[in-house]
Design a protein around this motif. Sequence first.
Motif, mmCIF file in Angstrom:
data_model
loop_
_atom_site.group_PDB
_atom_site.id
_atom_site.type_symbol
_atom_site.label_atom_id
_atom_site.label_comp_id
_atom_site.label_asym_id
_atom_site.label_seq_id
_atom_site.Cartn_x
_atom_site.Cartn_y
_atom_site.Cartn_z
ATOM 1 N N LEU A 98 0.966 -1.229 -0.016
ATOM 2 C CA LEU A 98 -0.011 0.027 -0.043
ATOM 3 C C LEU A 98 0.960 1.299 0.140
ATOM 4 C CD1 LEU A 98 -2.807 -1.016 2.275
ATOM 5 C CD2 LEU A 98 -2.883 -0.752 -0.193
ATOM 6 N N GLN A 99 2.171 1.033 0.682
ATOM 7 C CA GLN A 99 2.944 2.389 0.812
ATOM 8 C C GLN A 99 3.449 2.532 -0.789
ATOM 9 O OE1 GLN A 99 5.265 1.080 3.958
ATOM 10 N NE2 GLN A 99 5.236 2.935 4.926
ATOM 11 N N GLN A 100 3.923 1.727 -1.325
ATOM 12 C CA GLN A 100 4.432 1.725 -2.878
ATOM 13 C C GLN A 100 3.152 2.319 -3.697
ATOM 14 O OE1 GLN A 100 5.960 -2.170 -3.864
ATOM 15 N NE2 GLN A 100 7.364 -2.017 -2.203
ATOM 16 N N GLN A 101 2.018 1.825 -3.261
ATOM 17 C CA GLN A 101 0.961 2.375 -4.376
ATOM 18 C C GLN A 101 0.612 3.732 -4.122
ATOM 19 O OE1 GLN A 101 -2.313 -0.435 -4.118
ATOM 20 N NE2 GLN A 101 -0.997 -2.254 -4.542
ATOM 21 N N ALA A 102 0.623 4.190 -2.826
ATOM 22 C CA ALA A 102 0.455 5.317 -2.351
ATOM 23 C C ALA A 102 1.581 6.361 -2.856
ATOM 24 C CB ALA A 102 0.142 5.510 -0.798
ATOM 25 N N GLN A 103 2.733 5.936 -2.862
ATOM 26 C CA GLN A 103 3.865 6.976 -3.023
ATOM 27 C C GLN A 103 3.846 7.032 -4.616
ATOM 28 O OE1 GLN A 103 6.142 8.555 -1.107
ATOM 29 N NE2 GLN A 103 6.476 9.547 -3.276
ATOM 30 N N ALA A 104 3.444 5.807 -5.502
ATOM 31 C CA ALA A 104 3.383 5.937 -6.746
ATOM 32 C C ALA A 104 2.066 6.906 -7.060
ATOM 33 C CB ALA A 104 3.261 4.607 -7.391
ATOM 34 N N GLN A 105 1.026 6.998 -6.394
ATOM 35 C CA GLN A 105 0.022 7.752 -6.901
ATOM 36 C C GLN A 105 0.567 9.392 -6.657
ATOM 37 O OE1 GLN A 105 -2.939 6.136 -4.300
ATOM 38 N NE2 GLN A 105 -3.388 4.608 -5.702
ATOM 39 N N LYS A 106 1.077 9.681 -5.666
ATOM 40 C CA LYS A 106 1.677 10.862 -5.174
ATOM 41 C C LYS A 106 2.463 11.316 -6.549
ATOM 42 C CE LYS A 106 4.419 13.398 -1.905
ATOM 43 N NZ LYS A 106 5.309 13.428 -0.750
ATOM 44 N N SER A 107 3.385 10.394 -6.838
ATOM 45 C CA SER A 107 4.357 10.899 -7.777
ATOM 46 C C SER A 107 3.686 11.136 -9.328
ATOM 47 C CB SER A 107 5.399 9.864 -8.057
ATOM 48 O OG SER A 107 6.364 9.770 -6.991
ATOM 49 N N LEU A 108 2.776 10.326 -9.389
ATOM 50 C CA LEU A 108 1.813 10.488 -10.592
ATOM 51 C C LEU A 108 1.134 11.894 -10.712
ATOM 52 C CD1 LEU A 108 -0.497 7.968 -12.345
ATOM 53 C CD2 LEU A 108 -1.475 9.973 -11.656
ATOM 54 N N VAL A 109 0.533 12.382 -9.468
ATOM 55 C CA VAL A 109 -0.015 13.573 -9.550
ATOM 56 C C VAL A 109 0.944 14.758 -9.653
ATOM 57 C CG1 VAL A 109 -1.122 15.370 -8.071
ATOM 58 C CG2 VAL A 109 -2.179 12.775 -8.170
ATOM 59 N N GLN A 110 2.164 14.558 -8.936
ATOM 60 C CA GLN A 110 3.061 15.567 -9.487
ATOM 61 C C GLN A 110 3.636 15.640 -10.729
ATOM 62 O OE1 GLN A 110 5.737 13.759 -6.239
ATOM 63 N NE2 GLN A 110 5.442 15.769 -4.929
ATOM 64 N N SER A 111 3.816 14.406 -11.347
ATOM 65 C CA SER A 111 4.331 14.527 -12.837
ATOM 66 C C SER A 111 3.322 14.530 -13.861
ATOM 67 C CB SER A 111 5.164 13.245 -12.909
ATOM 68 O OG SER A 111 4.357 11.974 -13.165
ATOM 69 N N GLU A 112 2.030 14.483 -13.661
ATOM 70 C CA GLU A 112 1.028 14.274 -14.585
ATOM 71 C C GLU A 112 0.190 15.583 -14.811
ATOM 72 O OE1 GLU A 112 0.726 12.484 -17.057
ATOM 73 O OE2 GLU A 112 2.352 11.038 -16.456
ATOM 74 N N PHE A 113 0.029 16.134 -13.516
ATOM 75 C CA PHE A 113 -1.049 17.211 -13.181
ATOM 76 C C PHE A 113 -0.560 18.403 -13.016
ATOM 77 C CE2 PHE A 113 -3.473 13.149 -12.166
ATOM 78 C CZ PHE A 113 -3.982 13.162 -13.357
ATOM 79 N N LEU A 114 0.422 18.619 -12.161
ATOM 80 C CA LEU A 114 0.915 19.823 -11.692
ATOM 81 C C LEU A 114 1.664 20.621 -12.793
ATOM 82 C CD1 LEU A 114 3.114 19.093 -8.460
ATOM 83 C CD2 LEU A 114 0.934 20.281 -8.595
ATOM 84 N N THR A 115 2.089 20.223 -13.689
ATOM 85 C CA THR A 115 2.574 21.092 -14.966
ATOM 86 C C THR A 115 1.138 21.748 -15.742
ATOM 87 O OG1 THR A 115 2.694 19.188 -16.339
ATOM 88 C CG2 THR A 115 4.549 20.135 -15.203
ATOM 89 N N LEU A 116 -0.133 21.307 -15.646
ATOM 90 C CA LEU A 116 -1.209 21.701 -16.436
ATOM 91 C C LEU A 116 -1.786 22.954 -15.882
ATOM 92 C CD1 LEU A 116 -3.192 18.226 -16.540
ATOM 93 C CD2 LEU A 116 -1.653 19.226 -18.213
ATOM 94 N N ASP A 117 -2.157 23.655 -16.989
ATOM 95 C CA ASP A 117 -2.814 24.913 -16.596
ATOM 96 C C ASP A 117 -4.303 24.818 -16.221
ATOM 97 O OD1 ASP A 117 -4.455 25.075 -18.877
ATOM 98 O OD2 ASP A 117 -2.893 25.720 -20.081
#
Length: 189
Positions: free
Chosen positions: A10-29
């Motif tokens: 679960l920790q690995q999945q939660a960390q991957a989800q956090k990384s996904l949001v940072q890499s995929e969505f933070l750069t969007l306008d």
Amino acid sequence: MNTATFLSQLQQQAQAQKSLVQSEFLTLDQLELNFKLHATGWSILECLEHLNRYSRFYLPHVEQAISSAPASLTPQPVCYSWVGKKSLDVANPNGVKKHKTLKHMNPHNSQLTSEVLEEFLQHQNTLLQLLEAAAKVDVNKKAIPIEFFRLLKMRIGEALEFLVMHQQRHLQQALRVKNQILQPISLVV
């Protein structure tokens, strides 16, 4: 599966989800974050706001349950209740059946900003801390009320797994929206 392996996954999945949001969505306008495929669909921000609403309810309950749960000195097998199994079935990201969202958990047509992303990441940090703390307690203790019917309770482990699975379901939904933003528009003549 024993609790140590369960919580590590679960920790690995939660960390991957956090990384996904940072890499995929933070750069969007703002326009991209609020883009919808259709009038009844959710935008990326609505997907994440939905998750924030669940985190606002569940994380304090999980934190309180972990702080009051008996210590577990040896890893135990993870057990599931009927309520937990049903909750996990609803949250399963591989499930094809759509489920109606409770009105107060439905962010459709909300006025949202990128602050939703920051809140999600804060919740994710809290979730990761709780997953670490859960390694020291009996995760089979029933203590977490179900949001829509608080008399029913999930076990600590079930609630943690529910949060991670539910997040995965809606992050996949948000990625589908993002992928449509990037599709070239074809004009029919």
